[in-house]
Design an enzyme around this catalytic site. Sequence first.
Site, PDB file in Angstrom:
ATOM      1  N   GLU A  52      18.357  29.778 -18.834  1.00 52.12           N
ATOM      2  CA  GLU A  52      17.418  29.400 -19.895  1.00 52.12           C
ATOM      3  C   GLU A  52      16.384  28.408 -19.365  1.00 52.12           C
ATOM      4  O   GLU A  52      15.187  28.519 -19.647  1.00 52.12           O
ATOM      5  CB  GLU A  52      18.184  28.783 -21.061  1.00 52.12           C
ATOM      6  CG  GLU A  52      17.309  28.328 -22.212  1.00 52.12           C
ATOM      7  CD  GLU A  52      18.057  27.435 -23.181  1.00 52.12           C
ATOM      8  OE1 GLU A  52      17.380  26.714 -23.952  1.00 52.12           O
ATOM      9  OE2 GLU A  52      19.298  27.422 -23.162  1.00 52.12           O
ATOM     10  N   ASP A  56      12.479  29.399 -19.278  1.00 46.72           N
ATOM     11  CA  ASP A  56      11.522  28.587 -20.026  1.00 46.72           C
ATOM     12  C   ASP A  56      10.311  28.244 -19.153  1.00 46.72           C
ATOM     13  O   ASP A  56       9.169  28.315 -19.606  1.00 46.72           O
ATOM     14  CB  ASP A  56      12.211  27.313 -20.517  1.00 46.72           C
ATOM     15  CG  ASP A  56      11.247  26.360 -21.206  1.00 46.72           C
ATOM     16  OD1 ASP A  56      10.717  26.707 -22.276  1.00 46.72           O
ATOM     17  OD2 ASP A  56      11.010  25.264 -20.668  1.00 46.72           O
ATOM     18  N   ASP A 124      17.264  31.018 -27.285  1.00 45.57           N
ATOM     19  CA  ASP A 124      17.715  30.531 -25.974  1.00 45.57           C
ATOM     20  C   ASP A 124      18.073  31.701 -25.062  1.00 45.57           C
ATOM     21  O   ASP A 124      17.764  31.678 -23.860  1.00 45.57           O
ATOM     22  CB  ASP A 124      18.931  29.613 -26.136  1.00 45.57           C
ATOM     23  CG  ASP A 124      18.599  28.308 -26.843  1.00 45.57           C
ATOM     24  OD1 ASP A 124      17.400  27.960 -26.922  1.00 45.57           O
ATOM     25  OD2 ASP A 124      19.538  27.641 -27.311  1.00 45.57           O
ATOM     26  N   GLU A 127      14.963  33.321 -23.447  1.00 44.11           N
ATOM     27  CA  GLU A 127      14.489  32.603 -22.263  1.00 44.11           C
ATOM     28  C   GLU A 127      15.417  32.846 -21.076  1.00 44.11           C
ATOM     29  O   GLU A 127      14.954  32.984 -19.938  1.00 44.11           O
ATOM     30  CB  GLU A 127      14.382  31.114 -22.564  1.00 44.11           C
ATOM     31  CG  GLU A 127      13.272  30.780 -23.552  1.00 44.11           C
ATOM     32  CD  GLU A 127      13.114  29.289 -23.793  1.00 44.11           C
ATOM     33  OE1 GLU A 127      11.985  28.866 -24.088  1.00 44.11           O
ATOM     34  OE2 GLU A 127      14.120  28.559 -23.694  1.00 44.11           O
TER      35      GLU A 127
END
Length: 243
Positions: A52, A56, A124, A127
């Site tokens: 994640e 991101d 989440d 990502e």
Amino acid sequence: MDPNIKAEYQAFAREKLGFEFNDIELLITALTHRSYVNEHKKSTKEHNERLEFLGDAVLELVSSDFLYREYNEPEGIMTAWRSALVRTESIGAAGEELGYESLVRLSKGEKHGSSRAHASILADCFEAVIGAIYLDQGYDAARDFIAKHILVKIDKILEDGSWRDPKSYLQELAQHNDGATPVYKVLGEEGPDHDKTFTIGVYVGKQLKGQGTGHSKQEAEGKAAAEAVKGYLKLQGKKQKTR
């Protein structure tokens, strides 16, 4: 790991992502919540938080690169546009559209968690999936995935003004159209203190312009303002058509 589990995730990748993973365990990890690892410590060692973190960063880079190349706007405006593209609601919705919800590995407790927590977990995971694609297939594949599921939303974001702070935008519209300042009022409260839901209405003069529900007054006010903004923009559109 059970070959049948790997085959299930590989089938998802093939059908929904358009390719097979070289290392399918990356995708499986991307869809594994921390709570699942805590409940299956003997069989599962890694959850999706590292992926994640990586995803991101890739999402922010791809979005920034796209906005820089496609638009000639000041930094502040492009930052607001990027925030609208990558906010939790946007990427959570993209995750729902992809349909990986049934593949997300959660503890028994998290499976029965609140809708708000559930939406955050889906975001989440999105990502983390980006991070997995980046590691397995490279930057170009991750960029194409983001373009297909996130960047395509930019036209709608610009059209409905959802990149702007809804309360500030509503204040501008209300003062311009009605010469008045919006007032927010609590219409209802439900649920226990630790998970309370607020319903708030926003009034311009004596007229209810929008209504929103959220787990905080601030969240509910934002949704009420966004609904009111849509009403003003719709009215403006009608006025322009009659000219």
